[in-house]
Design an enzyme around this catalytic site. Structure first.
Site, PDB file in Angstrom:
ATOM      1  N   PHE A 166      38.737  -0.206 -15.838  1.00  8.60           N
ATOM      2  CA  PHE A 166      39.676   0.459 -14.919  1.00  8.60           C
ATOM      3  C   PHE A 166      40.670  -0.508 -14.306  1.00  8.60           C
ATOM      4  O   PHE A 166      41.191  -0.277 -13.224  1.00  8.60           O
ATOM      5  CB  PHE A 166      38.901   1.210 -13.831  1.00  8.60           C
ATOM      6  CG  PHE A 166      37.793   2.080 -14.376  1.00  8.60           C
ATOM      7  CD1 PHE A 166      38.099   3.178 -15.165  1.00  8.60           C
ATOM      8  CD2 PHE A 166      36.460   1.772 -14.162  1.00  8.60           C
ATOM      9  CE1 PHE A 166      37.089   3.966 -15.700  1.00  8.60           C
ATOM     10  CE2 PHE A 166      35.447   2.551 -14.689  1.00  8.60           C
ATOM     11  CZ  PHE A 166      35.761   3.648 -15.463  1.00  8.60           C
ATOM     12  N   PRO A 213      40.254  15.062 -29.736  1.00 12.28           N
ATOM     13  CA  PRO A 213      40.240  15.938 -28.558  1.00 12.28           C
ATOM     14  C   PRO A 213      38.989  15.763 -27.689  1.00 12.28           C
ATOM     15  O   PRO A 213      39.028  16.048 -26.500  1.00 12.28           O
ATOM     16  CB  PRO A 213      40.289  17.342 -29.160  1.00 12.28           C
ATOM     17  CG  PRO A 213      40.761  17.178 -30.553  1.00 12.28           C
ATOM     18  CD  PRO A 213      40.343  15.804 -30.992  1.00 12.28           C
ATOM     19  N   GLY A 248      44.887   7.519 -20.942  1.00 11.45           N
ATOM     20  CA  GLY A 248      43.834   6.925 -20.113  1.00 11.45           C
ATOM     21  C   GLY A 248      44.087   7.060 -18.619  1.00 11.45           C
ATOM     22  O   GLY A 248      43.155   7.112 -17.826  1.00 11.45           O
ATOM     23  N   GLU A 249      45.334   7.105 -18.237  1.00 10.41           N
ATOM     24  CA  GLU A 249      45.648   7.116 -16.816  1.00 10.41           C
ATOM     25  C   GLU A 249      46.294   8.401 -16.343  1.00 10.41           C
ATOM     26  O   GLU A 249      46.321   8.692 -15.154  1.00 10.41           O
ATOM     27  CB  GLU A 249      46.533   5.894 -16.506  1.00 10.41           C
ATOM     28  CG  GLU A 249      45.716   4.623 -16.686  1.00 10.41           C
ATOM     29  CD  GLU A 249      46.540   3.362 -16.889  1.00 10.41           C
ATOM     30  OE1 GLU A 249      46.696   2.646 -15.920  1.00 10.41           O
ATOM     31  OE2 GLU A 249      46.985   3.106 -18.013  1.00 10.41           O
TER      32      GLU A 249
END
Lengths: 198, 339, 741
Positions: C246, C634, C706-707
């Site tokens: 992260f 997905p 991802g964000e």
């Protein structure tokens, strides 16, 4: 069985320290003086029963079960995420109940049956909870997963998987920073059915 | 963690003999009992507690310490019963909702499987300055050193029962329920057993915040006795930032008996707002014999928090504490109670 | 795939198959080896002692009581620390995420700075010893919060390019009929991956091997080499799997060289596992920000003016500026624009990446202000976005390669049941619970960095992908396997992907949601080269062995080198040296020289419930719809988007690193006190993936996810809280204190 085979020198050393602390009894009331002058670790030879196998090991009395599993037995599936009982990544079973290995003294679980994530699968055959976690993508990084799975199996056995709400509450002691929570609930539901059938 | 000797006696008398050593307070004694260890081991790792001997009491072979026994006089709960075992006990679930709820809403199931009730009531404060030894000001940890929380980060600190020496919060959930029910504590010492009122177990910080309880070093809690029989119209409301696995911002354990809308009996224990498990005597006195309405509950809560002392970040606890008490009372009134 | 398994959504247009993670079995059996699990070395244990003050000097440090313990090998302080060579900040040509180099002198620059390192035979001994060291300080009053006296507020010229401007803001604002204005703030937050930071260093014949969780192994290897004064070829970083990152494991910290230096001096492997509380100060974090936002519109909602001034907390010694105006100005309309960023220099460690580092703190105030504007206009907040939906940048007219924002809104709104919302605040209730609905936009630029990857095809039809990339849970192994399989025309199970090793072909940091787009493009280019070896058609199962026989080999490999559009080949050299991506990547929010804007978009909807008496806030459900180009898998994509949304909710309601203002110290530095969402906080999350094709962004048409999920959630929560209560909370997190006040 060398259950708590008391090391004579340990007792003497303890007595000596106690005597020393008594002589310090006139120190200012409540002073946080560490009355301990001990500089040598106290160790014990114990037998640890993990995943059905007995291991004879010598441990520092301070060693947590988590560190013993990881460093003494090479069972690194149980993870250290906080080391203070706040994340659940080290969840293991002691006599079938879910406990936190990071707050468990190794010397205190001699003679008890310990199960870790490494003890779940039989050969290549996964435990239904392990399979359910795969089916429902109930993890991302996988670091909390061992603890989640150990917790989830106990959650079902305890009867705390009766509803989604129960599962969420009784799985809340296992943090997942990737936040796979809804998938974990789905996995527990799937595995619950199989565990109850099986 | 400092090196320590580990003992695991199988009888209570031996445990007491091992632990009965002089110390200024039981929490600073060089010999400490370990039940589940969930507080002790944590604080030893942090170097806050430095026992030289740890006496593991979980192997004590005294059935009474491991059992839950309902009787006509009430409920006797052995001190080595785990939190998980008590909250799952069918008779407790049926007869004492506030005991069950205060337990399952505390900690996590893993911790509840480990933690013993004797240790649960003795859990130490979560005050961040107490738990971190790098702060040199903490009167609880180092008497006379000062209190960093007074002008520090004190959102989580107490507003009731504080002193200028210490505002550390008592963090537990079960104890407010016990204090509401006039529970008693059975204690074994070198000279035998004694019974003390649960309300007398924890001490206000005053000028000696390092002396947290009325236990002498070596005294071992062996049981809790909850008198008075079932409390079916009772509950525990715990308000916290997240839904689970968090300490209370405020909580209320209430047990009431109603004649219509009139409160024949009312008992209120508060958590998350005080330095000790807090019995809301003042509120109870105002409510007993009165109709339970939101307005009356608010007035009683107002009175209970009349002496609250707030600091920079914890003023909300007064508002929240009152609201929690009101909510708990109204929710208890609305409960469906089986006959 | 079982029917009704929401974890594995059936692929829609331009989506791959929702296959399971390739490392699944290892993850559920505990067999996966993370950095601190690496077996077989019986390393010495290193334990840090960190400072109890935020600013000042160590007057004396007495290690004798620690050294007196049996099993203590060495105690390092600033008087005898292992030799290291300083390296500049990552954005200034070096490798350090924080240039404050501990144990080089007595000065203390932030809370929790390393002041000693104990090396012992066991962890228990090392930790005990650290507690026995006696330190005396000369403490100075720290300035550690944005509003503290003693901070320096800077406005560097270097950021001028990031301060977007258009038209005459003052005039437009003055003339506008409808205006809103607010000051918003976001708190300090910590990544808190469950895997702790750790370093295990061992030396053999002058070569250094490092096991450490890293989102950029090439950078870590080069950085460690620089600090150890050895050739980069002598450093080997091994880190195949991470337990979450992260952003916290982005660039090298000062810990690595300390541990490696001790291992070199003591000629033994050394391991350090940072404790949870130490992790709060021994890595980067998301620093607090403050924003003054002004929006003005005409009566139909068309934006006329957008003003945004921000303040960002920084360390004294490094700048990590966010200045997220490239993102916010790409959202709406064609207003006059004026923006300005201020850096607040204080006694803190250097901040850095944390999931959507720029977008989360900048989109929260914009999306809150948009909701305030909609309320002021008495207009539905979705319609306000629709009126201001754009095809080109209000700054320079640059077009978007694709933009599906309103499709996301429409799909999410329908699924969520937005039409049931009564817009009057406080009007929706169920029993004692006030109900609020809120929505907000998620936007994330499509960034790309140079990347290289080797793909090797074997005569038996299996393939190998080798790249120094990373997987901290995103599913990169699986996605790259799918990319390769699709291009090679083989089953994904026949592709083996190797990553997390600095000796593999260089890959950029796994940050900025760019891994799949960048590395995947390199994989595709490698396969294009392979294809040309076979006359532009890869052999299939029937003629593969014959084709390999003709070439006289049993396997054949090629290196793909991906250069993002607008970059030159020199960036590959920078990549191999582990130079930071900012200088050598293509940014989706930059539109200069005719380059189009590249963004993924989403719309997020949240329901909150707030108790009328006690005011705690619960989120029974969230719905997000996202369009991000091609979705490779997905299953893993949904998990990432869902996790991002939960992060956003957690960020809005729970997460804040509390700072003792007087002492300049973090106080809630544990997972018991720094609250993050638990399972019970997340009853329901619905993720909708809106099909979108964008062949222009990169060879794969992938935008990065991802964000994206976190970006709009905090504002959606805040907007829902306003709807439930009529109270506008402008400083995160929204805790009950603020609603009880």
């Amino acid at each position: 069985m060398n259950e708590c085979a008391v090391d004579r020198r340990t007792v003497i050393a303890t007595g000596a320290v106690l005597a020393a602390s008594l002589s310090l009894g006139s120190a200012p009331a409540g002073a946080r003086a560490s009355m301990d002058t001990r500089t040598t670790p106290l160790t014990r030879d114990i037998t640890l029963s993990v995943n059905g196998t007995d291991h004879a090991i010598r441990v520092d009395t301070r060693m947590t079960l988590l560190d013993a599993l990881r460093d003494k037995l090479g069972l690194t599936g149980s993870k250290k995420g906080c080391d203070q009982g706040q994340c659940g990544a080290c969840t293991i079973h002691v006599e079938g109940e879910r406990h936190l290995a990071c707050l468990t003294l190794t010397v205190a679980v001699e003679g008890l049956h310990i199960t870790t994530v490494e003890g779940l699968a039989e050969g290549e055959s996964l435990h239904p909870m392990q399979q359910a976690f795969i089916d429902h993508d109930a993890f991302q990084c996988g670091y909390c997963t061992s603890g989640q799975i150990m917790s989830a199996i106990a959650c079902v056995r305890e009867g705390h998987a009766g509803s989604d709400e129960d599962i969420r509450e009784y799985m809340s002691g296992n943090l997942c920073r990737c936040a796979a929570y809804p998938n974990i609930v789905a996995a527990v539901n799937q595995a619950k059915n199989e565990m109850e059938r099986g | 963690m400092r090196p320590f000797a580990y003992e695991r006696p199988t009888d209570a008398a031996t445990a007491v003999a091992l632990a009965s050593v002089p110390a200024s307070a039981h929490v600073t004694a060089p010999v400490q009992y370990k039940g589940g260890g969930t507080t002790l081991i944590d604080l030893m790792k942090l170097d806050v507690m430095q026992p030289t001997t740890v006496v593991d009491i979980t192997a004590i072979d005294d059935e009474a310490m491991h059992r839950i026994v309902p009787s006509d006089e009430g409920l006797r709960i052995g001190s080595l019963v785990t939190m998980a075992k008590l909250h799952a006990d069918p008779s407790v679930v049926r007869d004492y909702p506030l005991l069950t709820e205060s337990l399952w809403q505390a900690a996590s199931q893993q911790l509840r499987n480990m933690a013993r009730l004797g240790g649960n009531v003795l859990q130490r404060t979560r005050c961040l300055y107490f738990r971190d030894t790098s702060y040199d000001q903490c009167n609880k940890r180092v008497p006379g050193s000062g209190c960093a929380a007074l002008d520090g980060s004190n959102r989580g600190h107490a507003v009731l029962g504080t002193s200028d020496q210490c505002i550390a919060l008592y963090p537990g959930d079960w104890a407010p329920a016990l204090v509401a029910l006039d529970a008693r504590v059975e204690v074994l010492g070198r000279t035998g057993k004694r019974l003390i009122a649960f309300a007398d177990l924890h001490r206000l910080p005053g000028t000696t915040p390092h002396i947290e309880t009325s236990l002498s070093p070596g005294e071992l809690i062996t049981a809790f006795i909850v008198p008075g029989g079932p409390r079916r119209r009772s509950l525990y409301r715990k308000i916290r930032d997240r839904e689970s696995y968090a300490f209370a911002n405020a909580s209320a354990a209430v047990a009431i008996e109603l004649d219509g809308r009139t409160l024949r009996d009312v008992r209120i224990g508060l958590g998350g707002v005080a330095t000790i498990p807090w019995r809301a005597h003042r509120a109870e006195g105002m409510l007993r014999g009165q109709e339970l309405t939101e307005a009356n509950a608010r007035a009683a809560a107002e009175a209970e928090f009349g002496d609250a002392r707030t600091r920079e970040h914890n003023g909300y606890k007064v508002v929240l504490g009152k609201a929690t008490m009101v909510r708990a009372l109204l929710d208890a009134q609305a409960m469906e109670v089986p006959r | 795939m079982s029917v009704g398994n929401t974890a594995a959504p059936a692929p829609l247009a331009n989506m791959g198959e929702p296959i399971r993670r390739s490392e699944s079995v290892a993850k559920v059996t505990g067999r996966l080896v993370y950095a601190a699990d690496a077996p077989g070395q019986s390393p010495l244990q290193a334990y840090f002692l960190t400072s109890a003050i935020a600013r000042g000097r160590v007057l004396s440090i007495d290690a004798a009581p620690a050294e007196a313990l049996d099993g203590v090998v060495k105690v390092y302080t600033h008087l005898n620390a292992p030799r290291r060579i300083a390296t500049p900040y990552t954005q200034k040509g070096g490798y350090a995420s924080d240039t404050n180099m501990p144990l080089t002198g007595p000065e203390i620059h932030h809370d929790g700075q390393i002041i000693a390192m104990v090396i012992a035979e066991t962890y228990e001994i090392a930790r005990d010893a650290s507690h026995r060291i006696v330190t005396r300080y000369d403490a100075t009053t720290p300035a550690a919060t944005i509003d503290s006296p003693g901070v320096d507020i800077l406005h560097p010229d270097a950021l001028a390019e990031k301060e977007k401007k258009a038209g005459d803001f003052a005039a437009a604002l003055a003339a506008a009929p409808v205006k809103v204005e607010g000051v918003y703030s976001t708190p300090a937050q910590h990544q808190n991956a469950i895997e702790l930071y750790s370093t295990t260093a061992s030396w053999s014949a002058g070569e250094l091997t490092i096991h450490e969780p890293s989102q950029f192994v090439v950078e870590l290897a080069n950085g460690a080499a620089a600090m150890m004064g050895i050739d980069p070829s002598k450093v080997h970083v091994v880190n195949p799997y991470m337990g979450g990152a992260f952003g916290g494991k982005g660039f090298m910290t000062q810990r690595t060289a300390l541990v490696a230096g001790a291992a070199r001096e003591l000629a033994r492997p050394v391991r350090n596992v940072v404790t949870r509380d130490q992790g709060f100060t021994l890595a980067t974090y998301r620093s607090e920000t403050k924003h003054h936002v002004r929006l003005a519109a005409d009566h139909d909602g068309r934006l006329l003016a957008y003003g945004h001034e921000s303040w960002e907390m920084q360390s004294r010694h490094d700048d990590y500026p966010l200045a997220g105006f490239g993102v916010t100005t790409a959202m709406y309309g064609k207003p006059a624009i004026l923006t300005r960023v201020n850096l607040v220099k204080a006694d803190r460690q250097t901040s850095g990446f944390m999931r959507a580092p720029v977008e989360m703190p900048y989109m929260y105030p914009l999306e809150s202000a948009m909701d305030e504007l909609a309320f002021a206009l008495d207009m539905d907040p979705i319609e306000l976005r629709r009126v201001n939906d754009i095809r080109e940048s209000p700054i320079d007219g640059a077009r978007f390669t694709s933009r599906s924002l309103m499709r996301c809104y429409d799909e999410a709104a329908a699924s969520f049941g937005w039409s049931k919302r009564d817009p009057t605040p406080g009007s929706m209730r169920e029993g004692d619970w006030l109900i609020g609905y809120g929505c907000a936009t998620a936007g994330y630029p499509t960034h790309m960095a140079p990347a290289t990857a080797r793909v090797t095809l074997s005569a038996d039809g299996s393939a190998r992908v080798e790249v120094a990339g990373h997987d901290s849970g995103q599913g990169t192994y699986t996605a790259l396997g799918q990319v390769a399989a699709r291009e090679l025309g083989i089953d994904p199970e026949r592709v083996h992907v190797a990553m997390g090793d600095s000796r593999l072909p260089a890959a950029p940091a796994s940050s900025n949601s760019l891994a799949t787009a960048s590395i995947g493009s390199a994989v595709k280019l490698a396969i294009d080269k392979l294809r040309s070896r076979f006359g532009n058609a890869l052999p299939d199962d029937r003629d593969r062995s014959a084709a390999f026989a003709r070439l006289g080999v049993s396997e054949i490999g090629d290196l793909g080198e991906f250069l993002p559009p607008g970059t030159n080949p020199e960036v590959l050299g920078m990549l191999r040296k582990g130079q930071v991506p900012f200088a050598n990547q293509a940014r989706g929010d930059e539109s200069k020289n005719g380059k189009p804007l590249m963004f993924a978009f989403g719309a997020e909807f949240v329901e909150v419930r707030i108790h009328r008496l006690t005011r705690e806030i619960r989120v029974p459900r969230m719905t997000g719809a996202f369009a991000a180009g091609r979705i490779v898998n997905p299953r893993t994509a949904r998990s990432q988007l869902m996790g991002g949304m939960i992060w956003g909710m957690s960020s809005a309601l729970l997460e804040a690193t509390e700072i003792d203002e007087k002492r300049g110290r973090y106080v809630n530095d544990s997972l018991g006190e720094y609250l993050m969402a638990v399972n019970a906080d997340v009853p329901r999350v619905d993720v909708i993936m809106v099909p979108e094709e964008d062949p222009e962004v990169n060879p794969l048409g992938v935008k990065g996810i991802g964000e994206l999920g976190i970006v709009g959630t905090a504002a959606a929560v805040a907007n829902a809280v306003h709807h439930a209560t009529g109270k506008r909370i402008r400083d995160l997190p929204i805790v009950m204190d603020k609603l009880l006040a």
